[in-house]
Scaffold this motif. Structure first.
Motif, PDB file in Angstrom:
ATOM      1  N   PRO A 101     -12.284   6.328  17.680  1.00 41.29           N
ATOM      2  CA  PRO A 101     -12.081   5.190  16.778  1.00 41.29           C
ATOM      3  C   PRO A 101     -11.238   4.111  17.449  1.00 41.29           C
ATOM      4  CG  PRO A 101     -10.645   7.006  16.162  1.00 41.29           C
ATOM      5  CD  PRO A 101     -11.578   7.532  17.223  1.00 41.29           C
ATOM      6  N   PRO A 102     -11.322   2.881  16.959  1.00 36.79           N
ATOM      7  CA  PRO A 102     -10.502   1.808  17.528  1.00 36.79           C
ATOM      8  C   PRO A 102      -9.014   2.127  17.406  1.00 36.79           C
ATOM      9  CG  PRO A 102     -12.187   0.916  16.073  1.00 36.79           C
ATOM     10  CD  PRO A 102     -12.195   2.398  15.883  1.00 36.79           C
ATOM     11  N   GLU A 103      -8.244   1.585  18.320  1.00 38.13           N
ATOM     12  CA  GLU A 103      -6.797   1.763  18.282  1.00 38.13           C
ATOM     13  C   GLU A 103      -6.235   1.261  16.954  1.00 38.13           C
ATOM     14  OE1 GLU A 103      -2.861   0.383  20.860  1.00 38.13           O
ATOM     15  OE2 GLU A 103      -4.896  -0.180  21.487  1.00 38.13           O
ATOM     16  N   SER A 104      -5.312   2.023  16.394  1.00 40.56           N
ATOM     17  CA  SER A 104      -4.598   1.671  15.159  1.00 40.56           C
ATOM     18  C   SER A 104      -5.471   1.766  13.910  1.00 40.56           C
ATOM     19  CB  SER A 104      -3.982   0.260  15.254  1.00 40.56           C
ATOM     20  OG  SER A 104      -3.117   0.165  16.359  1.00 40.56           O
ATOM     21  N   ALA A 105      -6.622   2.433  13.977  1.00 35.06           N
ATOM     22  CA  ALA A 105      -7.425   2.652  12.774  1.00 35.06           C
ATOM     23  C   ALA A 105      -6.627   3.504  11.784  1.00 35.06           C
ATOM     24  CB  ALA A 105      -8.734   3.331  13.125  1.00 35.06           C
ATOM     25  N   VAL A 106      -6.802   3.211  10.496  1.00 37.05           N
ATOM     26  CA  VAL A 106      -6.041   3.887   9.449  1.00 37.05           C
ATOM     27  C   VAL A 106      -6.999   4.564   8.475  1.00 37.05           C
ATOM     28  CG1 VAL A 106      -4.404   3.576   7.541  1.00 37.05           C
ATOM     29  CG2 VAL A 106      -4.174   2.200   9.633  1.00 37.05           C
ATOM     30  N   ILE A 107      -6.722   5.825   8.151  1.00 38.30           N
ATOM     31  CA  ILE A 107      -7.469   6.506   7.094  1.00 38.30           C
ATOM     32  C   ILE A 107      -6.909   6.038   5.757  1.00 38.30           C
ATOM     33  CG2 ILE A 107      -8.032   8.734   6.041  1.00 38.30           C
ATOM     34  CD1 ILE A 107      -9.418   8.335   8.662  1.00 38.30           C
ATOM     35  N   ALA A 108      -7.702   5.331   4.991  1.00 31.54           N
ATOM     36  CA  ALA A 108      -7.204   4.761   3.733  1.00 31.54           C
ATOM     37  C   ALA A 108      -8.363   4.502   2.789  1.00 31.54           C
ATOM     38  CB  ALA A 108      -6.449   3.462   3.996  1.00 31.54           C
ATOM     39  N   ASP A 109      -8.096   4.654   1.507  1.00 34.04           N
ATOM     40  CA  ASP A 109      -9.071   4.415   0.449  1.00 34.04           C
ATOM     41  C   ASP A 109      -9.128   2.924   0.143  1.00 34.04           C
ATOM     42  OD1 ASP A 109     -10.466   4.279  -2.035  1.00 34.04           O
ATOM     43  OD2 ASP A 109      -9.921   6.361  -2.427  1.00 34.04           O
ATOM     44  N   GLY A 110     -10.341   2.384   0.044  1.00 35.31           N
ATOM     45  CA  GLY A 110     -10.503   0.975  -0.264  1.00 35.31           C
ATOM     46  C   GLY A 110     -10.032   0.590  -1.645  1.00 35.31           C
ATOM     47  N   TYR A 111      -9.831   1.552  -2.530  1.00 35.61           N
ATOM     48  CA  TYR A 111      -9.277   1.263  -3.857  1.00 35.61           C
ATOM     49  C   TYR A 111      -7.772   1.015  -3.801  1.00 35.61           C
ATOM     50  CZ  TYR A 111     -13.565   3.184  -6.003  1.00 35.61           C
ATOM     51  OH  TYR A 111     -14.851   3.423  -6.388  1.00 35.61           O
ATOM     52  N   LEU A 112      -7.108   1.500  -2.749  1.00 35.47           N
ATOM     53  CA  LEU A 112      -5.649   1.417  -2.678  1.00 35.47           C
ATOM     54  C   LEU A 112      -5.245   1.268  -1.210  1.00 35.47           C
ATOM     55  CD1 LEU A 112      -3.143   1.493  -4.503  1.00 35.47           C
ATOM     56  CD2 LEU A 112      -2.995   3.955  -4.047  1.00 35.47           C
ATOM     57  N   LEU A 113      -5.350   0.075  -0.695  1.00 34.58           N
ATOM     58  CA  LEU A 113      -5.044  -0.186   0.705  1.00 34.58           C
ATOM     59  C   LEU A 113      -3.528  -0.240   0.916  1.00 34.58           C
ATOM     60  CD1 LEU A 113      -7.696  -2.988   1.321  1.00 34.58           C
ATOM     61  CD2 LEU A 113      -7.769  -0.656   2.235  1.00 34.58           C
ATOM     62  N   PRO A 114      -3.044   0.357   1.989  1.00 37.41           N
ATOM     63  CA  PRO A 114      -1.593   0.349   2.262  1.00 37.41           C
ATOM     64  C   PRO A 114      -1.150  -0.972   2.867  1.00 37.41           C
ATOM     65  CG  PRO A 114      -2.733   1.561   3.979  1.00 37.41           C
ATOM     66  CD  PRO A 114      -3.781   1.169   2.977  1.00 37.41           C
ATOM     67  N   LEU A 115      -1.362  -2.059   2.134  1.00 40.27           N
ATOM     68  CA  LEU A 115      -1.065  -3.401   2.608  1.00 40.27           C
ATOM     69  C   LEU A 115      -0.380  -4.194   1.512  1.00 40.27           C
ATOM     70  CD1 LEU A 115      -4.484  -4.252   4.320  1.00 40.27           C
ATOM     71  CD2 LEU A 115      -2.324  -3.805   5.511  1.00 40.27           C
ATOM     72  N   SER A 116       0.458  -5.140   1.924  1.00 37.13           N
ATOM     73  CA  SER A 116       1.090  -6.048   0.967  1.00 37.13           C
ATOM     74  C   SER A 116       0.088  -7.087   0.481  1.00 37.13           C
ATOM     75  CB  SER A 116       2.286  -6.740   1.622  1.00 37.13           C
ATOM     76  OG  SER A 116       3.242  -5.808   2.068  1.00 37.13           O
ATOM     77  N   ASP A 117       0.413  -7.761  -0.585  1.00 38.64           N
ATOM     78  CA  ASP A 117      -0.451  -8.801  -1.127  1.00 38.64           C
ATOM     79  C   ASP A 117      -0.586  -9.948  -0.132  1.00 38.64           C
ATOM     80  OD1 ASP A 117      -0.302  -7.208  -3.337  1.00 38.64           O
ATOM     81  OD2 ASP A 117       0.723  -8.658  -4.624  1.00 38.64           O
ATOM     82  N   GLY A 118      -1.798 -10.461  -0.003  1.00 36.83           N
ATOM     83  CA  GLY A 118      -2.034 -11.695   0.731  1.00 36.83           C
ATOM     84  C   GLY A 118      -1.783 -11.662   2.222  1.00 36.83           C
ATOM     85  N   VAL A 119      -1.961 -10.506   2.854  1.00 35.31           N
ATOM     86  CA  VAL A 119      -1.658 -10.412   4.295  1.00 35.31           C
ATOM     87  C   VAL A 119      -2.832 -10.829   5.177  1.00 35.31           C
ATOM     88  CG1 VAL A 119       0.071  -8.615   3.977  1.00 35.31           C
ATOM     89  CG2 VAL A 119      -2.323  -7.965   4.371  1.00 35.31           C
ATOM     90  N   ALA A 120      -4.034 -10.873   4.657  1.00 32.82           N
ATOM     91  CA  ALA A 120      -5.225 -11.114   5.478  1.00 32.82           C
ATOM     92  C   ALA A 120      -5.732 -12.541   5.335  1.00 32.82           C
ATOM     93  CB  ALA A 120      -6.336 -10.140   5.101  1.00 32.82           C
ATOM     94  N   ASP A 121      -6.112 -13.123   6.463  1.00 29.50           N
ATOM     95  CA  ASP A 121      -6.835 -14.390   6.425  1.00 29.50           C
ATOM     96  C   ASP A 121      -8.297 -14.155   6.077  1.00 29.50           C
ATOM     97  OD1 ASP A 121      -4.704 -16.217   7.409  1.00 29.50           O
ATOM     98  OD2 ASP A 121      -4.843 -14.994   9.217  1.00 29.50           O
ATOM     99  N   VAL A 122      -8.835 -13.039   6.574  1.00 25.50           N
ATOM    100  CA  VAL A 122     -10.215 -12.642   6.306  1.00 25.50           C
ATOM    101  C   VAL A 122     -10.229 -11.165   5.936  1.00 25.50           C
ATOM    102  CG1 VAL A 122     -12.542 -12.352   7.252  1.00 25.50           C
ATOM    103  CG2 VAL A 122     -11.155 -14.327   7.949  1.00 25.50           C
TER     104      VAL A 122
END
Length: 257
Positions: A101-122
């Motif tokens: 897998p790509p470096e830094s890939a994370v196992i995570a459910d798309g219903y509950l992403l381990p990310l803060s609000d508004g962190v992605a441009d895309v």
């Protein structure tokens, strides 16, 4: 690791096609025919095409933060990174990530992403929506992690598409269980997908009504992802679109909170 995409059947590695166009659609279709025997070439071409689409709607991705949700073994992630984007892959299924897998890939459910609000441009999700039981909750999570004004790319294979049954298509038109049984008889192995478990009957009309009713996103474009002409017009034809669209692409813009 060398992430430069490998050409498909002698085509130039960085070739871009006019979208939509018959030439592009034929190239993608030929690649799909070789998905089983040459998945690397197939998905590298699809990844280049998808990132081309993102850049047409939102400009170059270099230096921007991209979240790839459900990106499997990472072809899309690697293409975004090749173009200079800060890209992070979130995939719920360890098997889908593959052996490398790509470096830094994370196992995570798309219903509950381990990310803060508004962190992605895309926020990018290719052919995932038909595999989630609650598409609206999934879309809410994509919107949550996208900054106001950011782009959300979502595509899915609708159930009444000729490919709606995935590996047991087009026999899904005669019933899912019959199609799965036929697949097992023909291949000697069970089908990967089971309707109601990891594949769901998602329809274009219903999805469009639900998305347009949301207050957290606006629809920039609703179009056939692969159709060679009138890509947006075919989606506007009720009934016909459920069969003819093949794969619906939604380009969404995150609204201010």
């Amino acid at each position: 690791m060398n992430t430069a995409p490998r050409p498909w059947r002698g085509a130039p590695a960085q070739r871009s096609f006019k979208d939509p166009s018959l030439q592009r659609s034929l190239a993608l279709f030929r690649a799909f025919l070789h998905e089983q025997d040459d998945p690397e070439s197939c998905y590298e071409l699809l990844a280049r095409d998808a990132v081309d689409q993102v850049e047409r709607y939102d400009g170059p991705v270099a230096g921007r933060t991209v979240v790839d949700v459900g990106g499997g073994s990472g072809y899309f992630t690697e293409e975004f990174r090749r173009r200079g984007a800060l890209t992070y892959l979130f995939e719920p299924d360890m098997q889908e990530l593959g052996e490398t897998p790509p470096e830094s890939a994370v196992i995570a459910d798309g219903y509950l992403l381990p990310l803060s609000d508004g962190v992605a441009d895309v926020t990018f999700s290719s052919n995932v929506l038909e595999h989630v039981a609650d598409p609206q909750t999934f879309l809410s999570e994509l919107a949550r992690v996208t900054r106001p004004g950011g782009l959300i790319y979502v595509s899915f294979t609708n159930w009444l598409s000729p490919w709606g049954g995935h590996e047991w298509a087009p026999w899904h038109y005669f019933g899912a269980e019959r199609a799965r049984a036929r697949y097992r008889r023909r291949t000697g192995k069970p089908a990967k997908h089971t309707l109601g478990e990891n594949l769901f009957a998602v329809h274009i009309g219903t999805t469009l009504r639900q998305v347009r009713a949301r207050d957290d996103v606006t629809v920039v474009s609703a179009r056939s992802r692969y159709w060679p002409f009138l890509a947006e017009a075919v989606v506007k034809a009720p009934g016909v679109r459920e069969l003819a669209t093949w794969n619906l692409l939604l380009i969404l813009r995150r609204c201010p909170p």
